[in-house]
Design a protein around this motif. Structure first.
Motif, PDB file in Angstrom:
ATOM      1  N   LEU A  97      -9.766  17.092   2.922  1.00 14.85           N
ATOM      2  CA  LEU A  97      -9.116  17.351   4.214  1.00 14.85           C
ATOM      3  C   LEU A  97      -8.106  18.495   4.095  1.00 14.85           C
ATOM      4  CD1 LEU A  97      -8.451  13.688   5.467  1.00 14.85           C
ATOM      5  CD2 LEU A  97     -10.376  15.185   6.010  1.00 14.85           C
ATOM      6  N   ALA A 153       2.630   6.889   1.228  1.00 12.79           N
ATOM      7  CA  ALA A 153       1.405   7.434   0.610  1.00 12.79           C
ATOM      8  C   ALA A 153       0.472   8.068   1.632  1.00 12.79           C
ATOM      9  CB  ALA A 153       0.680   6.346  -0.171  1.00 12.79           C
ATOM     10  N   VAL A 171      -5.515  12.163  14.438  1.00 12.21           N
ATOM     11  CA  VAL A 171      -4.393  13.106  14.366  1.00 12.21           C
ATOM     12  C   VAL A 171      -3.773  13.284  15.754  1.00 12.21           C
ATOM     13  CG1 VAL A 171      -3.796  15.532  13.961  1.00 12.21           C
ATOM     14  CG2 VAL A 171      -5.242  14.319  12.322  1.00 12.21           C
ATOM     15  N   LYS A 188       0.989  16.760  -8.381  1.00 14.97           N
ATOM     16  CA  LYS A 188       2.284  16.099  -8.179  1.00 14.97           C
ATOM     17  C   LYS A 188       3.399  17.098  -8.436  1.00 14.97           C
ATOM     18  CE  LYS A 188       0.849  11.467  -9.457  1.00 14.97           C
ATOM     19  NZ  LYS A 188       0.774  10.434 -10.462  1.00 14.97           N
ATOM     20  N   TYR A 221      -0.631  11.156  14.827  1.00 11.80           N
ATOM     21  CA  TYR A 221       0.233  12.022  14.018  1.00 11.80           C
ATOM     22  C   TYR A 221       0.899  13.133  14.825  1.00 11.80           C
ATOM     23  CZ  TYR A 221      -1.383   9.540   9.943  1.00 11.80           C
ATOM     24  OH  TYR A 221      -1.632   8.551   9.023  1.00 11.80           O
ATOM     25  N   GLY A 246       0.405  13.165   1.194  1.00 11.54           N
ATOM     26  CA  GLY A 246      -0.310  13.410   2.440  1.00 11.54           C
ATOM     27  C   GLY A 246       0.638  13.465   3.628  1.00 11.54           C
ATOM     28  N   ARG A 275       8.862   1.106  -4.116  1.00 10.65           N
ATOM     29  CA  ARG A 275       8.873   2.240  -5.045  1.00 10.65           C
ATOM     30  C   ARG A 275       8.348   3.531  -4.439  1.00 10.65           C
ATOM     31  NH1 ARG A 275       3.925   3.526  -7.766  1.00 10.65           N
ATOM     32  NH2 ARG A 275       2.272   1.989  -7.472  1.00 10.65           N
ATOM     33  N   ALA A 327      -1.834  15.529  -0.816  1.00  9.12           N
ATOM     34  CA  ALA A 327      -2.992  14.757  -1.292  1.00  9.12           C
ATOM     35  C   ALA A 327      -4.277  15.060  -0.522  1.00  9.12           C
ATOM     36  CB  ALA A 327      -2.667  13.271  -1.187  1.00  9.12           C
ATOM     37  N   SER A 330       0.848  -1.213   0.000  1.00 11.89           N
ATOM     38  CA  SER A 330       0.000   0.000   0.000  1.00 11.89           C
ATOM     39  C   SER A 330       0.878   1.255   0.000  1.00 11.89           C
ATOM     40  CB  SER A 330      -0.940   0.005   1.205  1.00 11.89           C
ATOM     41  OG  SER A 330      -0.187   0.128   2.397  1.00 11.89           O
ATOM     42  N   LEU A 357      -5.806   4.760   3.659  1.00  7.58           N
ATOM     43  CA  LEU A 357      -7.204   5.144   3.478  1.00  7.58           C
ATOM     44  C   LEU A 357      -8.146   3.944   3.537  1.00  7.58           C
ATOM     45  CD1 LEU A 357      -6.742   7.819   0.654  1.00  7.58           C
ATOM     46  CD2 LEU A 357      -7.020   8.196   3.116  1.00  7.58           C
ATOM     47  N   LYS A 358      -7.555   2.736   3.686  1.00  6.61           N
ATOM     48  CA  LYS A 358      -8.416   1.544   3.824  1.00  6.61           C
ATOM     49  C   LYS A 358      -8.469   1.080   5.280  1.00  6.61           C
ATOM     50  CE  LYS A 358      -6.943   0.330  -0.839  1.00  6.61           C
ATOM     51  NZ  LYS A 358      -5.926  -0.402  -1.583  1.00  6.61           N
ATOM     52  N   SER A 364       1.779   3.175   3.265  1.00  6.70           N
ATOM     53  CA  SER A 364       0.799   4.061   3.904  1.00  6.70           C
ATOM     54  C   SER A 364       0.778   3.786   5.404  1.00  6.70           C
ATOM     55  CB  SER A 364      -0.583   3.886   3.277  1.00  6.70           C
ATOM     56  OG  SER A 364      -1.053   2.581   3.520  1.00  6.70           O
TER      57      SER A 364
HETATM   58  O1  T3D Z   1      -7.489  10.252   7.752  1.00  8.76           O
HETATM   59  C1  T3D Z   1      -6.968  10.688   8.800  1.00  8.76           C
HETATM   60  O2  T3D Z   1      -6.786  10.023   9.808  1.00  8.76           O
HETATM   61  C2  T3D Z   1      -6.450  12.070   8.813  1.00  8.76           C
HETATM   62  C3  T3D Z   1      -5.056  12.056   8.399  1.00  8.76           C
HETATM   63  C4  T3D Z   1      -4.775  12.185   7.093  1.00  8.76           C
HETATM   64  C5  T3D Z   1      -3.381  12.160   6.660  1.00  8.76           C
HETATM   65  C6  T3D Z   1      -3.220  11.831   5.203  1.00  8.76           C
HETATM   66  O3  T3D Z   1      -2.191  11.365   4.856  1.00  8.76           O
HETATM   67  S1  T3D Z   1      -4.496  12.131   4.126  1.00  8.76           S
HETATM   68  C7  T3D Z   1      -3.833  11.673   2.543  1.00  8.76           C
HETATM   69  C8  T3D Z   1      -3.870  10.193   2.334  1.00  8.76           C
HETATM   70  N1  T3D Z   1      -3.151   9.766   1.134  1.00  8.76           N
HETATM   71  C9  T3D Z   1      -3.668   9.912  -0.076  1.00  8.76           C
HETATM   72  O4  T3D Z   1      -4.729  10.451  -0.291  1.00  8.76           O
HETATM   73  C10 T3D Z   1      -2.844   9.338  -1.214  1.00  8.76           C
HETATM   74  C11 T3D Z   1      -3.590   8.199  -1.879  1.00  8.76           C
HETATM   75  N2  T3D Z   1      -2.786   7.575  -2.898  1.00  8.76           N
HETATM   76  C12 T3D Z   1      -2.605   8.107  -4.089  1.00  8.76           C
HETATM   77  O5  T3D Z   1      -3.085   9.166  -4.429  1.00  8.76           O
HETATM   78  C13 T3D Z   1      -1.795   7.292  -5.065  1.00  8.76           C
HETATM   79  O6  T3D Z   1      -1.769   5.964  -4.641  1.00  8.76           O
HETATM   80  C14 T3D Z   1      -0.345   7.810  -5.196  1.00  8.76           C
HETATM   81  C15 T3D Z   1      -0.352   9.129  -5.982  1.00  8.76           C
HETATM   82  C16 T3D Z   1       0.328   7.979  -3.868  1.00  8.76           C
HETATM   83  C17 T3D Z   1       0.486   6.788  -6.026  1.00  8.76           C
HETATM   84  O7  T3D Z   1      -0.198   6.512  -7.235  1.00  8.76           O
HETATM   85  P1  T3D Z   1       0.263   5.259  -8.126  1.00  8.76           P
HETATM   86  O8  T3D Z   1      -0.543   5.298  -9.376  1.00  8.76           O
HETATM   87  O9  T3D Z   1       1.733   5.243  -8.253  1.00  8.76           O
HETATM   88  O10 T3D Z   1      -0.112   3.952  -7.256  1.00  8.76           O
HETATM   89  P2  T3D Z   1      -1.564   3.360  -6.997  1.00  8.76           P
HETATM   90  O11 T3D Z   1      -1.894   2.351  -8.029  1.00  8.76           O
HETATM   91  O12 T3D Z   1      -2.545   4.443  -6.772  1.00  8.76           O
HETATM   92  O13 T3D Z   1      -1.361   2.621  -5.580  1.00  8.76           O
HETATM   93  C18 T3D Z   1      -0.724   1.326  -5.502  1.00  8.76           C
HETATM   94  C19 T3D Z   1      -1.431   0.552  -4.398  1.00  8.76           C
HETATM   95  O14 T3D Z   1      -1.261   1.258  -3.152  1.00  8.76           O
HETATM   96  C20 T3D Z   1      -2.946   0.496  -4.645  1.00  8.76           C
HETATM   97  O15 T3D Z   1      -3.391  -0.748  -4.109  1.00  8.76           O
HETATM   98  P3  T3D Z   1      -3.925  -1.908  -5.103  1.00  8.76           P
HETATM   99  O16 T3D Z   1      -5.008  -1.322  -5.936  1.00  8.76           O
HETATM  100  O17 T3D Z   1      -2.711  -2.287  -5.916  1.00  8.76           O
HETATM  101  O18 T3D Z   1      -4.369  -2.994  -4.169  1.00  8.76           O
HETATM  102  C21 T3D Z   1      -3.480   1.605  -3.790  1.00  8.76           C
HETATM  103  O19 T3D Z   1      -4.808   1.443  -3.387  1.00  8.76           O
HETATM  104  C22 T3D Z   1      -2.539   1.534  -2.595  1.00  8.76           C
HETATM  105  N3  T3D Z   1      -2.480   2.805  -1.895  1.00  8.76           N
HETATM  106  C23 T3D Z   1      -1.914   3.948  -2.320  1.00  8.76           C
HETATM  107  N4  T3D Z   1      -2.064   4.905  -1.419  1.00  8.76           N
HETATM  108  C24 T3D Z   1      -2.752   4.356  -0.405  1.00  8.76           C
HETATM  109  C25 T3D Z   1      -3.013   3.022  -0.692  1.00  8.76           C
HETATM  110  N5  T3D Z   1      -3.681   2.214   0.129  1.00  8.76           N
HETATM  111  C26 T3D Z   1      -4.123   2.756   1.287  1.00  8.76           C
HETATM  112  N6  T3D Z   1      -3.911   4.041   1.629  1.00  8.76           N
HETATM  113  C27 T3D Z   1      -3.232   4.860   0.832  1.00  8.76           C
HETATM  114  N7  T3D Z   1      -2.983   6.118   1.217  1.00  8.76           N
END
Ligand code: T3D
Length: 267
Positions: free
Chosen positions: A146, A66, A89, A174, A93, A117, A62, A140, A27, A70-71, A30
């Motif tokens: 948020l 992230a 938080v 990005k 955090y 994020g 890689r 993000a 993930s 979020l899951k 994350s």
């Molecule tokens: O919520 C609270 O408690 C408040 C605190 C918040 C703090 C925060 O950090 S909020 C922000 C959270 N993060 C995001 O919104 C980022 C989400 N991810 C992305 O936008 C993209 O994954 C990336 C831009 C980082 C990378 O994109 P890419 O195309 O290189 O990879 P991908 O295909 O999106 O992700 C690969 C796998 O990682 C995928 O899983 P799968 O489909 O192969 O099973 C994806 O779901 C997983 N993944 C990526 N980011 C997260 C994640 N799984 C869980 N949480 C994530 N944040």
């Protein structure tokens, strides 16, 4: 080399450099409650070890990190009551951000891939941030409704000014490592092939520098952001008084006089 492998976090010590590697590759490293807790514990442990003089934060695979997982059921509604994100938080955090930013040794974020994020926020709280040319920084948060957290509202404008901070946070686009260096968000963008060697060299360098003076420097620069010139000058005098009585200053002067490299030891 000394290595401890915990679920989702890898701790490796080589000489005086401790590397903490986020390791939830599936993930993109994350952050869950478990991982943030392990990271906090590892940083607390490192802070108490006199033989650790630099901490590297990096990610496996890689990605750097992230952000919030979020899951993770702790932050998903899934038809049930809305999650208390403020509680997440405050519980996870905030202590982690405060610990990272107040480490008694220099910290180096080695951003090996995407930092999104809270992942980006944690990187930006380190003293020195370097990124692979292929890495990306993403505020993000706005994409999921948020605000930037984990210290980002504090760090971003200090690093790049209000206009860039707001632009990055609002549009959540990005940002390449090259552009991140260009706008002053990070210290350096490094070519992918040279990355590991340059990170190691930087960390070894940080470990040989006068730890206590580096930490005071971080404190004074951050405090000066909300101080008057007179307050900053007073704080500088207090710190210089303390450091002038410390062993590292004696060693620095001796090394200068004898034209040799200093061997600093203060923590
Ligand atoms: O919520 C609270 O408690 C408040 C605190 C918040 C703090 C925060 O950090 S909020 C922000 C959270 N993060 C995001 O919104 C980022 C989400 N991810 C992305 O936008 C993209 O994954 C990336 C831009 C980082 C990378 O994109 P890419 O195309 O290189 O990879 P991908 O295909 O999106 O992700 C690969 C796998 O990682 C995928 O899983 P799968 O489909 O192969 O099973 C994806 O779901 C997983 N993944 C990526 N980011 C997260 C994640 N799984 C869980 N949480 C994530 N944040």
């Amino acid at each position: 080399m000394h290595q401890i492998s915990l679920p989702s976090l890898l701790a490796t010590q080589q000489g005086a450099v401790l590397t903490l590697t986020l390791d939830r590759v599936e993930s993109l490293n994350s952050l869950t409650g478990e991982l943030t807790t392990l990271l906090l514990q590892a940083l607390n442990h490192a802070a108490a070890q006199p033989d650790v003089r630099c901490v590297i934060l990096t990610g496996a695979g890689r990605a750097f990190c992230a952000g919030q997982d979020l899951k993770d059921p702790a932050v998903t509604a899934d038809g049930g009551p809305r999650p208390d994100l403020g509680g997440v938080v405050e519980r996870y955090y905030k202590p982690l951000a405060l610990r990272l930013h107040s480490m008694p040794v220099p910290t180096l974020a080695a951003v090996n891939g995407v930092a999104a994020g809270a992942g980006a926020s944690l990187a930006l709280l380190c003293d020195v941030v370097v990124a692979k040319r292929s890495a990306r920084f993403i505020q993000a948060f706005s994409a999921i409704g948020l605000i930037p957290d984990s210290g980002a509202t504090w760090a971003l404008p200090r690093l790049v000014g209000r206009a860039q901070a707001l632009g990055l946070a609002i549009f959540g686009e990005k940002l390449s490592a090259e552009d991140a260096e260009h706008i002053g968000l990070i210290w350096a963008c490094i070519g992918d092939e040279a990355f590991d060697d340059e990170v190691r060299a930087l960390a070894n360098k940080l470990a040989t520098l006068p730890t206590r003076a580096l930490v005071r420097t971080r404190e004074l620069i951050d405090e000066a952001g909300s101080a008057t010139l007179e307050q900053a000058l007073d704080a500088e005098a207090r710190a210089q008084r303390e450091l002038g009585h410390a062993a590292d200053y004696v060693e620095g002067l001796a090394a200068f006089a004898h034209k040799r490299a200093p061997r600093f030891s203060d923590r």
